[in-house]
Structures are given as structure tokens and as C-alpha cells.
Design a protein around this motif. Structure first.
Motif, PDB file in Angstrom:
ATOM      1  N   ASN A 218       0.533  -1.107   0.264  1.00 27.62           N
ATOM      2  CA  ASN A 218       0.138  -0.181  -0.328  1.00 27.62           C
ATOM      3  C   ASN A 218       0.853   1.138   0.141  1.00 27.62           C
ATOM      4  O   ASN A 218       0.319   2.867   0.086  1.00 27.62           O
ATOM      5  N   GLY A 219       2.367   0.785   0.203  1.00 23.82           N
ATOM      6  CA  GLY A 219       2.788   2.644  -0.114  1.00 23.82           C
ATOM      7  C   GLY A 219       4.577   2.065  -0.480  1.00 23.82           C
ATOM      8  O   GLY A 219       4.179   1.185  -0.730  1.00 23.82           O
ATOM      9  N   ASN A 220       5.568   3.207   0.266  1.00 20.04           N
ATOM     10  CA  ASN A 220       6.655   2.778  -0.723  1.00 20.04           C
ATOM     11  C   ASN A 220       7.426   1.184   0.501  1.00 20.04           C
ATOM     12  O   ASN A 220       9.029   0.827   0.305  1.00 20.04           O
ATOM     13  N   GLY A 221       7.067   0.681   1.732  1.00 21.50           N
ATOM     14  CA  GLY A 221       7.404  -0.101   2.180  1.00 21.50           C
ATOM     15  C   GLY A 221       9.088   0.530   3.084  1.00 21.50           C
ATOM     16  O   GLY A 221       9.476  -0.243   3.386  1.00 21.50           O
ATOM     17  N   ASP A 222       8.821   1.970   3.102  1.00 24.88           N
ATOM     18  CA  ASP A 222      10.428   2.341   4.174  1.00 24.88           C
ATOM     19  C   ASP A 222      10.104   2.242   5.078  1.00 24.88           C
ATOM     20  O   ASP A 222      11.468   3.064   5.794  1.00 24.88           O
TER      21      ASP A 222
END
Length: 319
Positions: A218-222
Motif C-alpha cells: 500500500n506504499g513505499n515500504g520504507d
């Protein structure tokens, strides 16, 4: 959460003269019979001023979410900390902002007591990349390789206080919107254009690299932990207006506190939106070290409240 448009003349709660014909009694009977709910709480009534629960579908999925606005009873105790409820999420979770430590079961904190301390957003200001919660070699670098100063502060706090509660939290997007337009020598970021120029907040986050999440679905996983900051757009939905004064809405704390939203880059100075001591929103130099930090988390859908009415004296309590 149940939102009802009731007919005129029907009492919301009982009075000395009528204890039976109330909206509360109707909803309580419905909840016990049809959805097997043990408790029903009156959260707010939208019958005066501009405070209460509102809804918007200006989200990435266009799914409606519900948010608190104005002077409201949205106090909650979770993980032995006080929180204020910001809004629901697109996955039906409940987003919270830190509001201090309870005292005798109450949440009456103001000023710096609503924060985990103060911090600079970043250690340098002379490059536009420093508006990033994480950032790369430049503003156009889509990689997020370096932690901001404030992310280090928030991650350390979470590691020391919240890891045992991670199972109750959801992985939501924390939007650090670094989209921008140029105006002469100035660079205006997305939230500036929406909240200063147009007064039109949104919960949409247009670029994947700015969608800070733990997982990549759901996003950048950072992110390392399920924690971030409130956005300036969420502050606007809560009642903050750029350039105007309002000390009545629930985010007001009497001090500067950081948001996650870049403001502008001008005269080689990177700035980020803050909630200000006078109840408005303003930009601050990212190296300002006296600005308060209020972490934000989100409870998973299905979380049960065991008690409370949402007031400062009787906060909702998570079971």
C-alpha cells in the motif's frame, strides 16, 4: 461507528421528562439485537457550531472516511498513553495522535505535555530534499535512503514504548507529499497549494515514494515501525486554517507541533507545516529544534472500547 440523521423532535438522550423515547434507546436496542454490541456510546452531536463528526471521500480509493472537527470529545487511552482520535481510515481503522500521559485516568494535557518532546525536522535546511521524512540525494531522487531527524526521534520513542502493542495497529499511509510547483524563485509544495492558495484539503497522496508504509502493498515500504505524523491536510479537516486563529479545535495545544507536510522552499530554506500556538498553521524552518513532536498511529478495524465517553475526564479506553 453509526452516523444517524435523526428526525426533528426526537431526543438524543433522556431527560427528566422523557427517559424512553430517545435516539440512544433506539440505537442501543438495535445494536444489542442486530450487531451483538455490548455497549453504545454517544460520540458527538452535530447540532451547534461546527464541531462533530464529518465525512469525506477525498481519499486514494475514493472510499468515505469519518473525521473529527472542532471542539470534540475524542479523548482515548491506549498503551498507557492519551490520544485524540483524528479519523477513520480507508481500511476502517482509527487514526490517533499522541496527547500525553494520563493522570488518574484523565487526559487533561496541554502545551508540551501533549508531545513526546521537541525536535528539529531535519539537521540541515539549505536543500529542498530536507522536507523529506526520508530522502535521497535530491528532491527528484525517488529513493528514500536517509532518515530525517524527526523520524529517528519518533522511531526511538516507538521502539521504547509501543512494540508490544504492534499487533493492534494497522499499516497505513503517512503522506509526506513532496509534489510541487514553482513560482519565481520559490518552490511551493502540494499542501501549500491546497491549504494556503486554495483552502481545499485532501487525504489523497499522489506519489508512491511519498506514501510511507511498512509494507509495499500500500506504499513505499520504507518505514520500520507503524508510526508517523499528522498531515497538514488532516489538521485542516480538524479545524486548522492557514493564517486564521482558532484556539477551540481539538488539535490546539498552545505550542508549535510538526506535521508531515512540506510547506515551501524559498531563499534556500526548506520549511514544513506546523500547527501553531495561536491555533493556525504556518511553515517552520526544518532545523527549528523547539517544535513539538506528536506521533500518530492507527488502531486496526475491530478494536473494542471497554469504557469511557470520550471526554477528558472519561476518555474512551481500548480493551
Amino acid at each position: 461507528m453509526i452516523i444517524i440523521s435523526k428526525s426533528s423532535g426526537l431526543l438524543t438522550v433522556s431527560t427528566e421528562n422523557d427517559k424512553e423515547n430517545t435516539l440512544y434507546r433506539v440505537v442501543s436496542n438495535y445494536a444489542k439485537r442486530d450487531i451483538k454490541s455490548r455497549n453504545v456510546f454517544i460520540v458527538n452531536r452535530l447540532d451547534k457550531d461546527t464541531s462533530g463528526i464529518y465525512t469525506t471521500s477525498s481519499t486514494d480509493s475514493s472510499k468515505a472516511v469519518y473525521y473529527y472537527r472542532g471542539s470534540v470529545d475524542n479523548h482515548l487511552i491506549f498503551a498507557n498513553f492519551c490520544w485524540r482520535i483524528i479519523r477513520t481510515t480507508e481500511t476502517s481503522g482509527v487514526k490517533l495522535i499522541y496527547d500525553g500521559v494520563p493522570s488518574s485516568g484523565k487526559c487533561n494535557n496541554t502545551g508540551s505535555a501533549t508531545t513526546i518532546g521537541s525536535s528539529a525536522f531535519n539537521s540541515s535546511y539549505n536543500n529542498m530534499k530536507y522536507v523529506g521524512y526520508m530522502y535521497g540525494s535530491s528532491i527528484s531522487d525517488t529513493s528514500n535512503t536517509t532518515n530525517s531527524t524527526i523520524k529517528g526521534v519518533i522511531d526511538t520513542w516507538y521502539k521504547n514504548n509501543m512494540t508490544s502493542y504492534t499487533s493492534k495497529l494497522e499499516d497505513i499511509v503517512f503522506c509526506n507529499d513532496r509534489s510541487y510547483t514553482t513560482s519565481g524563485s520559490s518552490l511551493c509544495f502540494g499542501a501549500y497549494n491546497r491549504l494556503v492558495s486554495n483552502k481545499q484539503p485532501t487525504l489523497k497522496c499522489q506519489n508512491t515514494r511519498d506514501k510511507f508504509t511498512v509494507n509495499t502493498n500500500n506504499g513505499n515500504g520504507d518505514l520500520t515501525y507503524l508510526v508517523g505524523l499528522i498531515t497538514a491536510n488532516e489538521s485542516a479537516y480538524a479545524g486548522a486554517v492557514y493564517g486564521e486563529l482558532d484556539k477551540t479545535f481539538y488539535l490546539y495545544s498552545g505550542i508549535y507541533t510538526w506535521t508531515l507536510s512540506p510547506y515551501y522552499f524559498e531563499y534556500s530554506v526548506a520549511t514544513v507545516f506546523t500547527n501553531s500556538p495561536n491555533g493556525g498553521m504556518y511553515g517552520a524552518n526544518v532545523t527549528s529544534s523547539s517544535v513539538g513532536v506528536r506521533p500518530v498511529i492507527s488502531l486496526k478495524s475491530g478494536t473494542i472500547l471497554s469504557s469511557g465517553s470520550g471526554t477528558a475526564a472519561s476518555p474512551f479506553v481500548v480493551e
